[in-house]
Design a protein around this motif. Structure first.
Motif, PDB file in Angstrom:
ATOM      1  N   LYS A  31      14.463  -8.748  -2.358  1.00  0.00           N
ATOM      2  CA  LYS A  31      13.996  -7.412  -2.746  1.00  0.00           C
ATOM      3  C   LYS A  31      14.190  -6.441  -1.591  1.00  0.00           C
ATOM      4  N   ASN A  32      14.372  -5.179  -1.937  1.00  0.00           N
ATOM      5  CA  ASN A  32      14.460  -4.136  -0.930  1.00  0.00           C
ATOM      6  C   ASN A  32      13.234  -4.184  -0.028  1.00  0.00           C
ATOM      7  N   GLY A  33      13.455  -4.195   1.285  1.00  0.00           N
ATOM      8  CA  GLY A  33      12.354  -4.220   2.246  1.00  0.00           C
ATOM      9  C   GLY A  33      12.029  -5.602   2.782  1.00  0.00           C
ATOM     10  N   ASP A  34      12.606  -6.654   2.191  1.00  0.00           N
ATOM     11  CA  ASP A  34      12.349  -8.020   2.669  1.00  0.00           C
ATOM     12  C   ASP A  34      12.949  -8.236   4.053  1.00  0.00           C
ATOM     13  N   ILE A  35      12.295  -9.094   4.828  1.00  0.00           N
ATOM     14  CA  ILE A  35      12.925  -9.661   6.017  1.00  0.00           C
ATOM     15  C   ILE A  35      13.173 -11.141   5.725  1.00  0.00           C
ATOM     16  N   VAL A  36      14.350 -11.627   6.113  1.00  0.00           N
ATOM     17  CA  VAL A  36      14.783 -12.964   5.697  1.00  0.00           C
ATOM     18  C   VAL A  36      15.343 -13.734   6.889  1.00  0.00           C
ATOM     19  N   ASN A  37      14.844 -14.941   7.069  1.00  0.00           N
ATOM     20  CA  ASN A  37      15.435 -15.839   8.059  1.00  0.00           C
ATOM     21  C   ASN A  37      16.376 -16.811   7.371  1.00  0.00           C
TER      22      ASN A  37
ATOM     23  N   ASN B  98       8.118  -3.840  10.311  1.00  0.00           N
ATOM     24  CA  ASN B  98       8.681  -5.169  10.077  1.00  0.00           C
ATOM     25  C   ASN B  98       9.924  -5.429  10.933  1.00  0.00           C
ATOM     26  N   LYS B  99      10.701  -4.370  11.152  1.00  0.00           N
ATOM     27  CA  LYS B  99      11.839  -4.509  12.062  1.00  0.00           C
ATOM     28  C   LYS B  99      11.354  -4.830  13.480  1.00  0.00           C
TER      29      LYS B  99
END
Length: 263
Positions: free
Chosen positions: A89-95, A122-123
């Motif tokens: 989703k827009n705005g997710d942070i993903v590893n 979040n960034k």
């Protein structure tokens, strides 16, 4: 201790494996967009590892792990399992965590990706996590205590009002996925191990937005923050040299050198 030190052949082979691991994290970036399924990401990485690079995804089947890579979103700390119904989703942070076997040698790396427009807050979590790893590389060389790594990471992360996950650590790596020594990302005064030229291990700090506590979900793999706060992680496979270290899984466009001279 002798078994943990790699010879010239081992190092040569791990550089080959490490380049593939780095390449996977480079090629997947354009696919990290809103509405893509995590299973599609897993499939693309699997195809690249097996068909393009003729290597083996180390995660697939490891202790019955069902996928070729780990994909951990937002409050998932690590070991996230892809699913065709799980969409970014827009705005997710993903590893994305990639481990590869090439010519019987393992390497391991992960990094964070931003999905669409991500908030500054979040960034920032991701930037601090990456910086903590990068800072720790400046202490690595023959003769230095391994617990210096965790000391540097913990001090920097807590100064920024985040927390370091303690249940998971870095590890030696080579012809086995996980070898001696353990690399803690917090300071332990009981850790007397000394870095030696030829050691290869991962450094992979997991940093939480809130408290460091985590929980394991019903699938037996997915680890989430206990309080629902976000989590970030960066990982590299590192070779200890006489004068510093070499990043075996160094990627294009990283703002650090592949070789560190730490005098």
């Amino acid at each position: 201790m002798k078994n943990t030190l790699k010879n010239k052949y081992d190092i040569q082979q791990m550089r080959i494996s490490g380049k593939i691991t780095a390449n996977v994290l480079e090629i997947i970036k354009p696919y990290i967009v809103p509405d893509v399924s995590t299973e599609d990401i897993n499939r693309i990485c699997h195809h690249y590892i097996t068909q393009v690079k003729h290597a083996i995804p180390a995660c697939l089947g490891y202790k019955n792990f069902p996928k070729s890579i780990c994909i951990s979103i937002n409050d998932v700390v690590c070991h996230g399992i892809s699913d065709k119904k799980l969409l970014l989703k827009n705005g997710d942070i993903v590893n994305i965590d990639v481990s590869v076997i090439k010519n019987d040698y393992y390497t391991d790396a992960s990094k964070m990706f931003f999905v669409g427009s991500v908030s500054k807050k979040n960034k920032y979590l991701c930037q601090i996590t990456k910086k903590s790893l990068y800072l720790s590389l400046k202490c690595i060389k023959n003769g230095v205590k391994i617990n210096t790594i965790g000391k540097i990471i913990q001090k920097y992360v807590e100064k920024k009002n985040f927390s370091v996950v303690r249940e998971y650590c870095g590890h030696g790596i080579g012809k086995n996925f996980h070898e001696f020594p353990h690399i803690l990302h917090f300071y332990s005064h009981n850790d007397y191990i000394i870095m030696r030229t030829g050691m290869i291990f991962t450094i992979e700090p997991m940093v939480n937005e809130k408290l460091p506590h985590v929980k394991c979900m019903a699938d037996g793999w997915t680890i989430k923050t206990n309080d629902g706060g976000l989590s970030a992680q960066y990982e590299h496979t590192i070779l200890v040299t006489k004068t510093g270290c070499e990043i075996i899984t160094h990627q294009k466009n990283e703002k650090i050198p592949k070789i560190f001279i730490n005098t």
